[in-house]
Scaffold this active site. Sequence first.
Site, PDB file in Angstrom:
ATOM      1  CE1 TYR A 104      14.421  11.228 -54.435  1.00 24.27           C
ATOM      2  CE2 TYR A 104      13.240  10.757 -52.396  1.00 24.27           C
ATOM      3  CZ  TYR A 104      14.217  10.432 -53.328  1.00 24.27           C
ATOM      4  OH  TYR A 104      14.969   9.296 -53.154  1.00 24.27           O
ATOM      5  CB  CYS A 105      10.638  13.162 -59.234  1.00 22.91           C
ATOM      6  SG  CYS A 105       9.712  14.686 -59.551  1.00 22.91           S
ATOM      7  CB  THR A 106      14.703  14.421 -61.993  1.00 21.65           C
ATOM      8  OG1 THR A 106      14.833  13.004 -62.029  1.00 21.65           O
ATOM      9  CG2 THR A 106      15.995  15.062 -62.472  1.00 21.65           C
TER      10      THR A 106
ATOM     11  CB  ILE B 272      17.137  15.783 -57.017  1.00 25.06           C
ATOM     12  CG1 ILE B 272      16.314  14.630 -56.455  1.00 25.06           C
ATOM     13  CG2 ILE B 272      18.594  15.640 -56.577  1.00 25.06           C
ATOM     14  CD1 ILE B 272      16.548  13.306 -57.166  1.00 25.06           C
TER      15      ILE B 272
END
Length: 343
Positions: free
Chosen positions: A198-200, A227
């Site tokens: 996952y990342c932003t 996110i």
Amino acid sequence: MQLYNTLSAREREKLIEEAGQDRLTISFYKYAHIGNPHILRNHLFLAWNEMDVLGRIYVAYEGVNAQLSVPAENFETFKTHLDSITFLENVRLNIAIEQDNKSFLKLKVKVRKKIVADGLNDNTFDVTNKGVHVGAEQFNELIEDPDTVLVDMRNHYESEIGHFKNAITPDVDTFRDSLDIIEADLAEHKEDKKLVMYCTGGIRCEKASAYYKHKGFKNVYQLEGGIIEYTRQVKANNLENKFLGKNFVFDHRRGERISEDIISNCHQCGKPCDTHVNCANEACHLLFIQCEECAAAMDNCCSTECQEIHALPYEEQKKLRKGKEVSNKIFKKGRSEVLKYKK
């Protein structure tokens, strides 16, 4: 034909205050084959400047990466314009959880070699052979599976203030630094574990998932929309939130509160705190975590040296900065030796 900003950040801030209009902070990305990034760059600037769009947009041969704000009343016009560009039609827009009318104060549309600095040679692997995209509900199920390895694809200063529980959070300064480290650490689990990333907002995982599949990982997943989209789905569908703390964002807000947990500390006194600031000394501008008490005591500076410089008349500060390069210090992002309680 105006192709650049003519107002300073302070002038723009004043205009935003006078307008009294609500603005929406939005991010999106799209990988695509762009024939002439410079032509697209100019087209976007001219169109979006007319709509009072502000933000940071990167255009490259491989696509577009945008973080911006737009007056709420111009949103439909903005969306219609996006849909008029073939490869951006119906692109997913990540709308910020917490709105701030001053999240961006200039419109910057820049042509770059890549829309994310990943340090990869894209000709060596199929960038379209990506991992499985999953929504919030399936993501929650996956990360509770004992056969899952959950990896945060962001940098240390991002994950320091917030991350998913049980996530591996590489202690790296840049995205490109994390790729080889993660591969080496998980080399024994390329076939027997599910690699979930996952990342932003999802863009880093788009490239990383294809890279890791190329490197032999058999079961690769990525959080769709990152996110930001996860939080929206959790709220909309009344799901359990498994993210702790704040989501770091790359605008003037610097963070969005996802849960009430404070998992980091003030870099100057050590008390629980997750507020990122930039040193008030413009010759430093270091990004670090500072509580309200330390901000008051240090005049929003990272050190007594910077505090002394910040107290000087502005013209004297300008003379001290003249001809000096400080970008390396800026991008230490919390690792400076002057910070006693840094990660």
